[in-house]
Scaffold this motif. Structure first.
Motif, PDB file in Angstrom:
ATOM      1  N   ASP A   1     -64.773  40.073  -1.384  1.00  0.00           N
ATOM      2  CA  ASP A   1     -65.426  39.438  -0.237  1.00  0.00           C
ATOM      3  C   ASP A   1     -65.075  37.956  -0.126  1.00  0.00           C
ATOM      4  N   HIS A   2     -64.190  37.470  -1.017  1.00  0.00           N
ATOM      5  CA  HIS A   2     -63.757  36.077  -0.991  1.00  0.00           C
ATOM      6  C   HIS A   2     -62.236  35.924  -0.994  1.00  0.00           C
ATOM      7  N   LEU A   3     -61.532  36.859  -1.586  1.00  0.00           N
ATOM      8  CA  LEU A   3     -60.074  36.807  -1.646  1.00  0.00           C
ATOM      9  C   LEU A   3     -59.511  38.055  -0.977  1.00  0.00           C
ATOM     10  N   ASP A   4     -58.979  37.875   0.217  1.00  0.00           N
ATOM     11  CA  ASP A   4     -58.404  38.952   1.024  1.00  0.00           C
ATOM     12  C   ASP A   4     -56.914  38.664   1.189  1.00  0.00           C
ATOM     13  N   THR A   5     -56.090  39.369   0.433  1.00  0.00           N
ATOM     14  CA  THR A   5     -54.662  39.045   0.417  1.00  0.00           C
ATOM     15  C   THR A   5     -53.988  39.353   1.757  1.00  0.00           C
ATOM     16  N   ALA A   6     -54.475  40.342   2.502  1.00  0.00           N
ATOM     17  CA  ALA A   6     -53.889  40.628   3.816  1.00  0.00           C
ATOM     18  C   ALA A   6     -54.112  39.449   4.767  1.00  0.00           C
ATOM     19  N   THR A   7     -55.301  38.862   4.722  1.00  0.00           N
ATOM     20  CA  THR A   7     -55.558  37.674   5.533  1.00  0.00           C
ATOM     21  C   THR A   7     -54.676  36.515   5.095  1.00  0.00           C
ATOM     22  N   LEU A   8     -54.523  36.321   3.787  1.00  0.00           N
ATOM     23  CA  LEU A   8     -53.673  35.235   3.303  1.00  0.00           C
ATOM     24  C   LEU A   8     -52.220  35.426   3.729  1.00  0.00           C
ATOM     25  N   GLU A   9     -51.770  36.666   3.724  1.00  0.00           N
ATOM     26  CA  GLU A   9     -50.399  36.940   4.166  1.00  0.00           C
ATOM     27  C   GLU A   9     -50.206  36.508   5.619  1.00  0.00           C
ATOM     28  N   ARG A  10     -51.174  36.835   6.472  1.00  0.00           N
ATOM     29  CA  ARG A  10     -51.083  36.448   7.881  1.00  0.00           C
ATOM     30  C   ARG A  10     -51.153  34.924   8.031  1.00  0.00           C
ATOM     31  N   LEU A  11     -52.048  34.284   7.300  1.00  0.00           N
ATOM     32  CA  LEU A  11     -52.165  32.830   7.385  1.00  0.00           C
ATOM     33  C   LEU A  11     -50.890  32.136   6.925  1.00  0.00           C
ATOM     34  N   TRP A  12     -50.286  32.663   5.873  1.00  0.00           N
ATOM     35  CA  TRP A  12     -49.049  32.069   5.376  1.00  0.00           C
ATOM     36  C   TRP A  12     -47.921  32.233   6.395  1.00  0.00           C
ATOM     37  N   ARG A  13     -47.857  33.375   7.015  1.00  0.00           N
ATOM     38  CA  ARG A  13     -46.817  33.625   8.013  1.00  0.00           C
ATOM     39  C   ARG A  13     -46.977  32.709   9.228  1.00  0.00           C
ATOM     40  N   ASP A  14     -48.235  32.498   9.653  1.00  0.00           N
ATOM     41  CA  ASP A  14     -48.466  31.766  10.892  1.00  0.00           C
ATOM     42  C   ASP A  14     -48.628  30.264  10.706  1.00  0.00           C
ATOM     43  N   HIS A  15     -49.109  29.820   9.533  1.00  0.00           N
ATOM     44  CA  HIS A  15     -49.503  28.415   9.379  1.00  0.00           C
ATOM     45  C   HIS A  15     -48.854  27.694   8.199  1.00  0.00           C
ATOM     46  N   ARG A  16     -48.392  28.422   7.201  1.00  0.00           N
ATOM     47  CA  ARG A  16     -47.839  27.813   5.991  1.00  0.00           C
ATOM     48  C   ARG A  16     -48.810  26.793   5.367  1.00  0.00           C
ATOM     49  N   PRO A  17     -50.065  27.173   5.115  1.00  0.00           N
ATOM     50  CA  PRO A  17     -51.026  26.210   4.561  1.00  0.00           C
ATOM     51  C   PRO A  17     -50.796  25.980   3.073  1.00  0.00           C
ATOM     52  N   ARG A  18     -51.351  24.919   2.573  1.00  0.00           N
ATOM     53  CA  ARG A  18     -51.443  24.693   1.133  1.00  0.00           C
ATOM     54  C   ARG A  18     -52.657  25.459   0.630  1.00  0.00           C
ATOM     55  N   VAL A  19     -52.480  26.284  -0.416  1.00  0.00           N
ATOM     56  CA  VAL A  19     -53.564  27.080  -0.981  1.00  0.00           C
ATOM     57  C   VAL A  19     -53.972  26.472  -2.321  1.00  0.00           C
ATOM     58  N   ILE A  20     -55.271  26.294  -2.528  1.00  0.00           N
ATOM     59  CA  ILE A  20     -55.811  25.743  -3.768  1.00  0.00           C
ATOM     60  C   ILE A  20     -56.871  26.701  -4.290  1.00  0.00           C
ATOM     61  N   THR A  21     -56.798  27.009  -5.580  1.00  0.00           N
ATOM     62  CA  THR A  21     -57.704  28.003  -6.163  1.00  0.00           C
ATOM     63  C   THR A  21     -57.787  27.797  -7.674  1.00  0.00           C
ATOM     64  N   PRO A  22     -58.860  28.246  -8.315  1.00  0.00           N
ATOM     65  CA  PRO A  22     -58.938  28.118  -9.772  1.00  0.00           C
ATOM     66  C   PRO A  22     -57.867  28.937 -10.508  1.00  0.00           C
ATOM     67  N   LEU A  23     -57.694  28.648 -11.787  1.00  0.00           N
ATOM     68  CA  LEU A  23     -56.632  29.200 -12.617  1.00  0.00           C
ATOM     69  C   LEU A  23     -56.568  30.727 -12.555  1.00  0.00           C
ATOM     70  N   GLY A  24     -55.351  31.241 -12.467  1.00  0.00           N
ATOM     71  CA  GLY A  24     -55.108  32.679 -12.549  1.00  0.00           C
ATOM     72  C   GLY A  24     -55.085  33.398 -11.221  1.00  0.00           C
ATOM     73  N   ASN A  25     -55.747  32.855 -10.222  1.00  0.00           N
ATOM     74  CA  ASN A  25     -55.796  33.542  -8.939  1.00  0.00           C
ATOM     75  C   ASN A  25     -54.466  33.505  -8.206  1.00  0.00           C
ATOM     76  N   ASP A  26     -53.589  32.564  -8.564  1.00  0.00           N
ATOM     77  CA  ASP A  26     -52.264  32.520  -7.952  1.00  0.00           C
ATOM     78  C   ASP A  26     -51.469  33.779  -8.254  1.00  0.00           C
ATOM     79  N   THR A  27     -51.640  34.349  -9.449  1.00  0.00           N
ATOM     80  CA  THR A  27     -50.915  35.576  -9.811  1.00  0.00           C
ATOM     81  C   THR A  27     -51.312  36.725  -8.893  1.00  0.00           C
ATOM     82  N   ILE A  28     -52.597  36.832  -8.612  1.00  0.00           N
ATOM     83  CA  ILE A  28     -53.090  37.884  -7.722  1.00  0.00           C
ATOM     84  C   ILE A  28     -52.547  37.684  -6.310  1.00  0.00           C
ATOM     85  N   ILE A  29     -52.590  36.456  -5.833  1.00  0.00           N
ATOM     86  CA  ILE A  29     -52.144  36.170  -4.474  1.00  0.00           C
ATOM     87  C   ILE A  29     -50.654  36.414  -4.323  1.00  0.00           C
TER      88      ILE A  29
END
Length: 327
Positions: free
Chosen positions: A129-157
């Motif tokens: 309910d907080h990390l939705d990779t499909a939404t992040l994929e769309r945001l990255w494609r459309d906006h190329r934002p900088r993503v910031i998150t606590p340790l380890g979550n980058d592997t999941i993303i």
């Protein structure tokens, strides 16, 4: 078990495999306890739809401060000409599966195609309910934002969005995102997992945004427990201009008290921080726990009154509600 997400040296809250809360007993729940809740619990039935506003078209940029509730814990924060999304979830279900799991009871307040240019995405932790990779994929494609998150979550993303730019940090690490805005990852009393075998293998937390409009504190998911970390956050930063606090997903208390605050505890966090404005989130979109959909707002309002606080400074945000500073 090999560590799937993060490899780093042990610390006062990381044993080399799993993260934990120093000085507090383990709050992990067993499969037996989970089954006890699911079988013997009394989950309230939600209506087919829960009130919310959709179809919003926010401004492209804001000089001062504007907070829009997209739904649940997903927020658009516009400040100092920056556009930030916190925990963006546009999925129909908060689940690894499309056909089962908690279903949203109101649409996102802003359609993905109607978002302004997104500069930064903040992810508090890896629950669905907080990390939705499909939404992040769309945001990255459309906006190329900088993503910031606590340790380890980058592997999941990156497992879902391989080329996405993700910066990770430990509790109290600070990131400069513009000449005017800095963001610090701060602790919360919670946990993490994406499956049955990876509990606490990625870090969780909240964020403090230091902006020209004041401090914005987003707690993420948290319990209250001993309250120590909120007093520490209050000591390290100025009193928040806004504290964004969870007020839902708290019943039954025997199961939830060590991971989610109830509305009364959310008000206590606000008092600990001496927050000027409080926005309640994490309620009214996904039926995650046993309480009725509207109970968090009712109890939040009652708790504010019991402390003789101004109701105008405490708002339980519904999807589509917008908060701006009063003039």
């Amino acid at each position: 078990m090999s560590h799937p997400y993060y490899h780093g040296p042990p610390s006062d809250h990381f044993d080399g495999t799993r993260f934990f809360h120093p000085g507090l007993p383990n709050a992990d729940k067993s499969i037996r306890e989970l089954l006890r809740w699911q079988v013997l619990g009394h989950k309230s039935r939600w209506p087919a739809t829960v009130p919310g506003v959709s179809g919003l078209r926010p401004p492209q940029r804001v000089c001062d401060l504007r907070v829009t509730c997209i739904g649940h814990s997903s927020l658009l924060i516009q400040v100092a000409n920056l556009n930030l999304l916190i925990d963006p979830v546009w999925a129909e279900r908060a689940s690894p599966l499309r056909w089962t799991g908690p279903r949203r009871h109101n649409p996102p307040a802003i359609a993905l195609e109607d978002l302004p240019p997104i500069d930064v995405v903040l992810i508090t932790h890896n629950h669905y309910d907080h990390l939705d990779t499909a939404t992040l994929e769309r945001l990255w494609r459309d906006h190329r934002p900088r993503v910031i998150t606590p340790l380890g979550n980058d592997t999941i993303i990156r497992a879902s969005v391989p080329d996405i730019g993700v910066g990770t940090g430990d509790w109290w690490d600070r990131f400069t995102v513009s000449g005017d805005v800095g963001i610090t990852i701060v602790p919360s009393y919670h946990w993490s997992s994406r499956s049955l075998t990876d509990r606490r293998m990625a870090l969780w937390g909240g964020f403090v945004l230091e902006t020209p409009s004041g401090v914005v504190y987003c707690a993420g998911d948290t319990a209250y427990r001993d309250g120590k970390l909120f007093r520490e956050i209050g000591a390290r930063f100025e009193p928040p201009a806004i504290a964004i606090l969870p007020i839902g997903a708290y019943e039954p208390r025997w199961f939830m008290a060590t991971q989610h605050v109830n509305p009364e505890e959310a008000v206590q966090i606000a008092l600990d921080l001496r927050a000027r404005q409080v926005l309640g989130v994490h309620w009214g979109t996904f039926p995650l726990t046993d309480e009725p959909y509207d109970e968090p707002e009712i109890r939040f309002t009652q708790a504010v009154r019991s402390h003789n606080l101004s109701s105008s400074n405490f708002l339980a945000l519904r999807p589509g509600q917008v908060w701006t500073p009063s003039r």
